[in-house]
Design a protein around this motif. Sequence first.
Motif, PDB file in Angstrom:
ATOM      1  N   THR A 164       0.516   3.891  10.323  1.00 43.72           N
ATOM      2  CA  THR A 164       1.527   3.966   8.966  1.00 43.72           C
ATOM      3  C   THR A 164       2.180   3.608   9.685  1.00 43.72           C
ATOM      4  N   GLU A 165       3.412   3.512  10.710  1.00 37.14           N
ATOM      5  CA  GLU A 165       4.318   3.127  10.714  1.00 37.14           C
ATOM      6  C   GLU A 165       4.967   1.338  10.930  1.00 37.14           C
ATOM      7  N   CYS A 166       3.774   0.362  11.405  1.00 35.48           N
ATOM      8  CA  CYS A 166       3.353  -0.368  11.356  1.00 35.48           C
ATOM      9  C   CYS A 166       3.291  -1.125   9.745  1.00 35.48           C
ATOM     10  N   GLU A 189       9.211  -3.837   3.646  1.00 33.11           N
ATOM     11  CA  GLU A 189      10.888  -4.855   3.032  1.00 33.11           C
ATOM     12  C   GLU A 189      10.225  -6.272   3.084  1.00 33.11           C
ATOM     13  N   TRP A 190       9.982  -6.553   4.624  1.00 32.80           N
ATOM     14  CA  TRP A 190      10.146  -7.542   5.024  1.00 32.80           C
ATOM     15  C   TRP A 190       8.837  -8.111   3.784  1.00 32.80           C
ATOM     16  N   VAL A 191       7.609  -8.023   2.991  1.00 32.30           N
ATOM     17  CA  VAL A 191       6.195  -8.472   2.873  1.00 32.30           C
ATOM     18  C   VAL A 191       6.631  -8.330   1.233  1.00 32.30           C
ATOM     19  N   TYR A 192       7.584  -7.220   0.638  1.00 36.75           N
ATOM     20  CA  TYR A 192       8.032  -6.993  -1.114  1.00 36.75           C
ATOM     21  C   TYR A 192       8.759  -7.856  -1.501  1.00 36.75           C
ATOM     22  N   ALA A 193       9.419  -8.375  -0.383  1.00 37.15           N
ATOM     23  CA  ALA A 193      10.248  -9.784  -1.139  1.00 37.15           C
ATOM     24  C   ALA A 193       9.357 -10.528  -1.413  1.00 37.15           C
ATOM     25  N   ARG A 194       8.759 -10.734  -0.527  1.00 38.52           N
ATOM     26  CA  ARG A 194       7.552 -12.109  -1.184  1.00 38.52           C
ATOM     27  C   ARG A 194       6.754 -11.924  -1.684  1.00 38.52           C
ATOM     28  N   SER A 195       6.161 -10.418  -1.705  1.00 45.14           N
ATOM     29  CA  SER A 195       4.377 -10.731  -2.755  1.00 45.14           C
ATOM     30  C   SER A 195       4.708  -9.160  -3.015  1.00 45.14           C
ATOM     31  N   PRO A 196       5.121  -8.738  -3.970  1.00 43.79           N
ATOM     32  CA  PRO A 196       5.629  -7.257  -4.138  1.00 43.79           C
ATOM     33  C   PRO A 196       4.123  -6.952  -4.611  1.00 43.79           C
ATOM     34  N   GLU A 197       2.803  -7.570  -5.120  1.00 45.45           N
ATOM     35  CA  GLU A 197       2.046  -7.143  -5.662  1.00 45.45           C
ATOM     36  C   GLU A 197       0.948  -6.495  -4.648  1.00 45.45           C
ATOM     37  N   VAL A 198       1.584  -7.571  -3.199  1.00 44.19           N
ATOM     38  CA  VAL A 198       0.789  -6.991  -2.206  1.00 44.19           C
ATOM     39  C   VAL A 198       0.730  -5.677  -1.736  1.00 44.19           C
ATOM     40  N   VAL A 199       1.969  -4.823  -1.021  1.00 45.61           N
ATOM     41  CA  VAL A 199       2.514  -3.842  -1.594  1.00 45.61           C
ATOM     42  C   VAL A 199       1.995  -2.927  -1.872  1.00 45.61           C
ATOM     43  N   GLU A 200       2.105  -2.975  -3.345  1.00 45.68           N
ATOM     44  CA  GLU A 200       1.691  -2.261  -3.763  1.00 45.68           C
ATOM     45  C   GLU A 200       0.073  -1.999  -4.209  1.00 45.68           C
ATOM     46  N   ARG A 201      -0.433  -3.330  -3.821  1.00 47.30           N
ATOM     47  CA  ARG A 201      -2.027  -2.884  -3.767  1.00 47.30           C
ATOM     48  C   ARG A 201      -2.319  -2.805  -2.497  1.00 47.30           C
ATOM     49  N   TYR A 202      -1.523  -2.459  -1.525  1.00 50.62           N
ATOM     50  CA  TYR A 202      -2.255  -1.943  -0.277  1.00 50.62           C
ATOM     51  C   TYR A 202      -0.946  -1.337  -0.042  1.00 50.62           C
ATOM     52  N   ALA A 203      -0.221  -0.600   0.355  1.00 51.07           N
ATOM     53  CA  ALA A 203       0.456   0.181   1.040  1.00 51.07           C
ATOM     54  C   ALA A 203       0.644   1.565   0.546  1.00 51.07           C
ATOM     55  N   LEU A 204       0.595   1.299  -1.064  1.00 47.11           N
ATOM     56  CA  LEU A 204       0.934   2.246  -2.147  1.00 47.11           C
ATOM     57  C   LEU A 204      -0.529   3.761  -1.845  1.00 47.11           C
ATOM     58  N   LEU A 255       9.971   7.286   2.321  1.00 46.48           N
ATOM     59  CA  LEU A 255      11.243   6.245   1.917  1.00 46.48           C
ATOM     60  C   LEU A 255      11.718   4.332   1.446  1.00 46.48           C
ATOM     61  N   ALA A 256      10.949   4.012   2.758  1.00 45.32           N
ATOM     62  CA  ALA A 256      11.113   2.340   2.671  1.00 45.32           C
ATOM     63  C   ALA A 256      10.383   2.119   1.323  1.00 45.32           C
ATOM     64  N   LEU A 257       8.865   2.476   0.591  1.00 44.70           N
ATOM     65  CA  LEU A 257       8.460   2.015  -0.167  1.00 44.70           C
ATOM     66  C   LEU A 257       9.826   2.595  -1.399  1.00 44.70           C
ATOM     67  N   TYR A 258      10.402   3.365  -1.620  1.00 40.27           N
ATOM     68  CA  TYR A 258      11.818   3.649  -2.467  1.00 40.27           C
ATOM     69  C   TYR A 258      12.537   3.204  -2.334  1.00 40.27           C
ATOM     70  N   ALA A 316       5.144  -8.814  15.178  1.00 35.78           N
ATOM     71  CA  ALA A 316       6.763  -9.863  15.442  1.00 35.78           C
ATOM     72  C   ALA A 316       6.268 -11.739  15.019  1.00 35.78           C
ATOM     73  N   HIS A 317       5.180 -12.007  15.624  1.00 35.60           N
ATOM     74  CA  HIS A 317       4.912 -13.236  15.699  1.00 35.60           C
ATOM     75  C   HIS A 317       3.558 -13.326  14.520  1.00 35.60           C
ATOM     76  N   LEU A 318       2.287 -12.732  13.706  1.00 34.98           N
ATOM     77  CA  LEU A 318       1.831 -13.000  12.515  1.00 34.98           C
ATOM     78  C   LEU A 318       1.609 -13.093  11.583  1.00 34.98           C
ATOM     79  N   ASP A 319       1.328 -13.301  10.355  1.00 32.82           N
ATOM     80  CA  ASP A 319       1.695 -13.833   8.982  1.00 32.82           C
ATOM     81  C   ASP A 319       1.931 -12.230   8.571  1.00 32.82           C
ATOM     82  N   LYS A 320       2.841 -11.822   8.135  1.00 27.13           N
ATOM     83  CA  LYS A 320       3.101 -10.539   8.243  1.00 27.13           C
ATOM     84  C   LYS A 320       1.955 -10.091   6.494  1.00 27.13           C
ATOM     85  N   VAL A 321       2.070 -10.615   5.332  1.00 27.34           N
ATOM     86  CA  VAL A 321       1.382 -11.082   4.244  1.00 27.34           C
ATOM     87  C   VAL A 321       0.210  -9.740   4.952  1.00 27.34           C
ATOM     88  N   SER A 322      -0.764 -10.898   6.083  1.00 24.44           N
ATOM     89  CA  SER A 322      -2.151 -10.952   6.039  1.00 24.44           C
ATOM     90  C   SER A 322      -2.022  -9.486   6.718  1.00 24.44           C
TER      91      SER A 322
END
Length: 496
Positions: free
Chosen positions: A414-416, A422-437, A465-468, A387-393
């Motif tokens: 994993t749930e987190c 969704e929030w991170v991909y809108a701002r830094s797609p490369e972060v999602v691809e590197r860390y969530a995938l 589903l979230a990634l798709y 809720a309060h910290l930088d979501k990308v980091s």
Amino acid sequence: MKEKGLCIIKQLAESHSEVLLCRLREICLAVTSEVTSLRSKLSCSAIVTLGELFALLRKDMDSEVDEVAPVLLHMVWNSPEFVQKAACQALAIMVEKVTPARAMTVLMDKGAKSRYIQVRKCAAELLLSLVQRIGVTKLAGTPRAETLAHVAGTLAQDCHQDTRHYGQEMVKMLLNNPKFKKFLEQSLSTHDLEDILARIKKKGMENQKAERPSVKNLVKKRSDGSKKPQATSPSSNRYFCPNLVLFSRVESTSDGRLLHRAKAQVTLPPAVEEMKPLQKLYLLLEAKEFQTRMEGVALLLDLSKTKPQLISTNIVQIFDYFDLRLCDTHKRVRQKALDVLAEIIGLLEDALSPVIIRLVEGITKNLNSKDPGIHAAAVRALEGSIAHLDKVSLMKELSNQWSQLNGEALLAVTECITVLVEWVYARSPEVVERYALPVLWSFLENKVLPVRSASIRTVATRLALALYEVMGTKLKKCAASKPPRVQENLSDILGW
């Protein structure tokens, strides 16, 4: 009688080592079994005996290192103070006398990866001494070079200040070698490596700064030009802040001791006055009595509410003490620390960015706790982080911690990550691809995960589903380079 037997073994090692060498394995097992004795005095005697064996038999003890070192490392944290000291000394002798490669291997495998702070600190210090002794150039040609680089990078980000220092010193040495530099860049993310380098650079700049003038000099400078210093009422207060001890009046005796005489009250600089509550906080947080440590945790919450700027400015130093309470051996202290952490995350928010690695580590380590209060407090702290910290980091650190987790902690993290996608991909797609995938691939490529839970498939499905939803057909393209099992499982989950 056992102590007498240990004494005879030491005498034989000194005068008739050939008697021991023919049955060395049997003797070491017998001595090591006494290290874990419930009688502290006997345990200490056994540890000292092992130290003597390392000192006298030297490389003949190489074959026993893998059996003896883990037991000594265990005693570094789970024993009285004098036993811990003896264990550290025995390990130092071992590192000095046996073949360096043997010692380095066991320290990296059993010490640096330990969940206990004291063990990691001891292992980091000994590893640094080995790196300095052997030399980076020689180490670069060994099979364990890549592992050493990874271990050094991990220790450089440790939650404990001393361990972090030893790790950073190792990283600084390893970066001078191109091969180690390549390994460090491969094992650490760009963000983590930049953070380590920034800390090393900052520490170097601090070391170059001149020492702060003493209060005695400050007072003298203030009183220059005055015929007589301003008289005030007597006071016996002593003021203390990190690296600076202030007294009303300090005199030195011939034997070097300090005499504290309160003849004139000194007006303290504002910065010193601000440090007084922090010093009190540090003393309370590292107290031996658990009730006192709980008072320290409560004081941190109070200061976060009343003096947030003071806490924000000194957050790195504060966490050197506070994160030890997040893994406190007393469950009441640990639960209190997690509850307070959940509150101060909402109070300080972005000011916690410098310590987000240690914060995430402290939370995730408690998610598997069997104590319902500790588990619930860890969950609240994790929810507060989202809720309060930088979501990308936060996504980066949660993904880095994910591979070290199991059980409910793995599912909760994993749930987190799913929530953050969704929030991170809108701002830094490369972060999602590197860390969530990579988290999704790890789920899909394992038939049996190290998690005893019926909700594994549910959690993996939600992440997929979230990634798709944010990546669309790009997810399928990314999966094309993965093993057939991953592609099949992904198609099954998404109904392709």
